[in-house]
Structure formats: C-alpha cells, structure tokens
Design a protein around this motif. Structure first.
Motif, PDB file in Angstrom:
ATOM      1  N   GLN B  37      51.038 -74.552 -92.819  1.00 21.70           N
ATOM      2  CA  GLN B  37      52.363 -75.241 -92.207  1.00 21.70           C
ATOM      3  C   GLN B  37      52.402 -76.466 -93.219  1.00 21.70           C
ATOM      4  OE1 GLN B  37      51.250 -77.625 -88.858  1.00 21.70           O
ATOM      5  NE2 GLN B  37      53.459 -77.712 -87.961  1.00 21.70           N
ATOM      6  N   GLY B  40      59.151 -79.366 -93.624  1.00 18.98           N
ATOM      7  CA  GLY B  40      60.511 -78.724 -93.818  1.00 18.98           C
ATOM      8  C   GLY B  40      60.405 -77.173 -93.818  1.00 18.98           C
ATOM      9  N   LEU B  41      59.280 -76.659 -93.689  1.00 17.56           N
ATOM     10  CA  LEU B  41      58.941 -75.385 -93.938  1.00 17.56           C
ATOM     11  C   LEU B  41      58.589 -74.654 -92.734  1.00 17.56           C
ATOM     12  CD1 LEU B  41      57.953 -74.876 -97.671  1.00 17.56           C
ATOM     13  CD2 LEU B  41      60.232 -74.626 -96.868  1.00 17.56           C
ATOM     14  N   GLY B  42      58.083 -75.239 -91.774  1.00 18.86           N
ATOM     15  CA  GLY B  42      57.416 -74.665 -90.706  1.00 18.86           C
ATOM     16  C   GLY B  42      55.997 -74.082 -90.783  1.00 18.86           C
ATOM     17  N   LEU B  43      55.910 -73.041 -89.919  1.00 19.03           N
ATOM     18  CA  LEU B  43      54.753 -72.258 -89.943  1.00 19.03           C
ATOM     19  C   LEU B  43      55.211 -70.878 -90.839  1.00 19.03           C
ATOM     20  CD1 LEU B  43      53.318 -72.129 -86.200  1.00 19.03           C
ATOM     21  CD2 LEU B  43      52.186 -73.043 -88.471  1.00 19.03           C
ATOM     22  N   GLN B  45      53.216 -67.172 -92.203  1.00 17.61           N
ATOM     23  CA  GLN B  45      51.985 -66.320 -92.079  1.00 17.61           C
ATOM     24  C   GLN B  45      51.646 -66.088 -93.383  1.00 17.61           C
ATOM     25  OE1 GLN B  45      52.290 -62.528 -90.234  1.00 17.61           O
ATOM     26  NE2 GLN B  45      51.161 -62.818 -88.717  1.00 17.61           N
TER      27      GLN B  45
END
Lengths: 112, 115
Positions: B37, B40-43, B45
């Motif tokens: 995480q 500005g890029l979130g999650l 995988q």
C-alpha cells in the motif's frame, strides 16, 4: 480493462452528518462488489458486500446498493460518528480467478 | 482467535540486505496474498497463492519472492531490497476464491523502510 473509480478524499464531515462515497466500476461479466474499511494503524476489513444486481449490502449503519445499470456501488451512512474516521476502499471480484480490483481509497475524517 | 499474523510489524533495513516478512493464518484458508500500500496508489497485489505449492504473480511482483510450503504460512522474501520497496505490506487470506466470496482477512501490516 477492469477498474474502480472512487471519489477522491479526504472527506471531512461533522458528527451526525450524512455520508456518501461514490464508487463506479468497469468490469466484464457480473462481478461481486465490496466495501472494505481501514481504521488507523490496522489492516483492511470487509465492511459490506453485494453479489448481484439490486442487492443491498449493509453493516454498522453503512449501506450500498449494487446498481448494474449505472455500474455503481455508492457507500452511504445516515449519521456518521467520530469512530467512522477511516479509509474506505471499494472493490470488485473479476475474472476466472475472481481477482479483487481495488479503488484507491477515500479517507474520511469525522469531527466532533 | 481467527487471525492473520505478520512479522515484523516495523522494519528499517539497508539496500541489499535480504529480509523475509512472515505471514501465518490460523483459519485453514486456501487462498493467501500479499499487497503493498502506497500513498496515491492504493493497494497493489504482489503475489498470491491459491493453495499449497501454487503461487502466481500479481500486479507488482518484481523484486519479491514467495513460497507456500504449508497451508498456513506464506512468507514474502525480498532478496535484495531497494528504496523503492519502502512501503506498507499486507498479507491477506480467504477461504476460497472459486466461490466468489471475495472476503479477504488482512493482517495488521508490516511497515518496511529501505535506506
């Protein structure tokens, strides 16, 4: 391709205000839709979900309705509390392996 | 108590020094996954595993390795960490993905800083 668009934050509200966090998705097929919440210093946890069109997910006073015609899953709560301050993530599962596609998250701050 | 446990929770290390972040779940879940995480890029995988000895790349696998020798454990290995791997890492598990539940159980996160 598959994607989720959430309203940008931060969202700042006073206690007892009405909350809406918009979420729209682009997906092939018929995804299941989710809202996750991340409280400060913690991992994410599932808040609510809906698996088919017109389903309404609800939990802890939050609600969201699966709107297939508008490809939306907006999160609402009638009266927020300070304890609702968190980051909220919209997501859906897609593809054969049901991979979760995530929005970027919306930060909510509720002031007393 | 049903949980996903990650260790360490916080780590500061230097470029090139191999490290492992452990993840263990006690719910007998088949599916496990690692995310990072970033603001500005979130999650995003990194890797996931559908079952023992089955792993696959996520969206950002470069610089990471994983293994799934036992059902409960899914360690994340950084062979030669670099500063761009400074991030908050989450391990997550789920009973199964084929059933389309989509419900992931997350650990509390591991904050990694690479100097």
């Amino acid at each position: 391709g598959d994607s989720v668009t959430q309203m940008e934050g931060p969202v700042t509200l006073s206690e007892e205000a009405f909350l809406t966090i918009n979420c729209t998705y682009t997906a092939t097929g018929y995804p299941s839709l989710f809202w996750y919440v991340q409280y400060p210093g913690e991992g994410l946890q599932l808040l609510l979900k809906a698996t088919k069109a017109d389903d309404k997910g609800s939990n802890k006073g939050f609600e969201a309705t699966y709107r297939k015609e508008t490809t939306s899953f907006h999160l609402e709560k009638g009266s927020v509390q300070v304890s609702d301050s968190a980051v909220y993530f919209c997501a859906f599962s897609a593809g054969n392996n049901r991979k979760l596609i995530w929005g970027l998250g919306t930060s909510l701050a509720v002031n007393p | 108590e049903a949980q996903v446990t990650q260790n360490p929770r916080y780590l500061i290390t230097v470029t090139g020094k191999k490290l492992t972040v452990t993840c263990s779940q006690n719910m007998n879940h088949e599916y496990m996954s690692w995310y990072r995480q970033d603001p500005g890029l979130g999650l995003r995988q990194i890797y996931y595993s559908m079952n023992v000895e089955v792993t696959d790349k996520g969206d950002v696998p470069e610089g990471y390795k994983v293994s799934r020798k036992e059902k409960r454990n899914f360690p994340l290995i950084l062979e030669s960490p670099s500063p761009n791997q400074t991030s908050l890492y989450f391990c997550a598990s789920s009973p199964y993905m084929g059933g389309n539940t989509g419900e992931l159980f997350f650990g509390e996160g591991s904050r990694l800083t690479v100097l």
